[in-house]
Design a protein around this motif. Sequence first.
Motif, PDB file in Angstrom:
ATOM      1  N   LEU A  37      -7.246   3.290  -1.399  1.00 22.55           N
ATOM      2  CA  LEU A  37      -6.565   2.670  -2.536  1.00 22.55           C
ATOM      3  C   LEU A  37      -7.556   2.028  -3.499  1.00 22.55           C
ATOM      4  O   LEU A  37      -7.391   2.129  -4.727  1.00 22.55           O
ATOM      5  CB  LEU A  37      -5.552   1.648  -2.044  1.00 22.55           C
TER       6      LEU A  37
ATOM      7  N   VAL B 121      -7.062   1.136   3.060  1.00 18.80           N
ATOM      8  CA  VAL B 121      -7.520   0.178   2.053  1.00 18.80           C
ATOM      9  C   VAL B 121      -8.613   0.798   1.184  1.00 18.80           C
ATOM     10  O   VAL B 121      -8.580   0.695  -0.048  1.00 18.80           O
ATOM     11  CB  VAL B 121      -8.025  -1.112   2.723  1.00 18.80           C
TER      12      VAL B 121
ATOM     13  N   ILE C 203      -2.561  -4.764  -1.651  1.00 17.34           N
ATOM     14  CA  ILE C 203      -3.100  -4.595  -0.312  1.00 17.34           C
ATOM     15  C   ILE C 203      -2.390  -5.607   0.583  1.00 17.34           C
ATOM     16  O   ILE C 203      -2.768  -6.769   0.690  1.00 17.34           O
ATOM     17  CB  ILE C 203      -4.626  -4.813  -0.295  1.00 17.34           C
TER      18      ILE C 203
ATOM     19  N   CYS D 147       0.817  -1.221   0.000  1.00 16.84           N
ATOM     20  CA  CYS D 147       0.000   0.000   0.000  1.00 16.84           C
ATOM     21  C   CYS D 147       0.852   1.273   0.000  1.00 16.84           C
ATOM     22  O   CYS D 147       0.356   2.356   0.318  1.00 16.84           O
ATOM     23  CB  CYS D 147      -0.941   0.039   1.198  1.00 16.84           C
TER      24      CYS D 147
END
Length: 275
Positions: free
Chosen positions: A217, A214, A194, A164
């Motif tokens: 992204l 998360v 991830i 990430c």
Amino acid sequence: MRILDTHLHLIYPDRFSYPWIGPGHPLNREWSHESYFAEAVGLGIESALHMEVDAAEADMEAETAFVLELPRIAGAIAACRPERAGFVAHMERLSAEPRVKGVRRILHEVPDELSEQPIFAENLRRLTDYDLSFDLCLRADQLRPIGLRLVDAAPDVQFILDHCGNPDIAKDGLEPWRADTAALAERPNVAVKISGIATNARPGWQPHDLRPYVEHLIHVFGWDRVVWGSDHPVLTRNGSLTRWVQATREIVGSARADEQARLFRRNAERIYRVG
């Protein structure tokens, strides 16, 4: 949900040398294929891509050859040295093995100047000749000065941003990480993995601590450019494989089944050319 782990490290100190794992290091023991899958299979992880473990340079190719003979290993991301004149010869050898899916040079533990040499970008551009991707392993503060520069210098190469982009979650490091990852997401040749973020969180982290990272992204890269990785056994320094799988499932639990399938397996199969 069937899972293809895109970031499994296997550590065999009796076979290979790892200069970064010294006496007293928490990972200074064997982390075997058998012990990983004993936990992983029950979590839905069917297979994995082995990620190079920064073994001593003399062991790099032997490490790749060894892991590719193990069951459930769908392919390997091998170590490389784009700063070296011998890079092309190395890629010729690696590309003779179709189960080598990509390469990586860890950049967060070497001087920034190493990747700023013209030969580095020149050699990365050659990866298209071998249909190999490049995993970017950077600190958050390197995303724009190094990550964007390399991605733009090799626009035909498939890049995968590891972990990430390593946000400092323990210190609420959303900015400038959020803006820098959004800039990377504008480049169509970049996907994001991830993985690895639990290591950057506070001890005792909960899924809600990881969720903003998360979700950001997924928002900027979209469901077609995200892949999932365990970063085992590094993740054991601040969690476990079971906890990370459960946390990811909770974070994306409201997404459609096909979106979750893309994150956990289908995108990896396409991007790393598995199957």
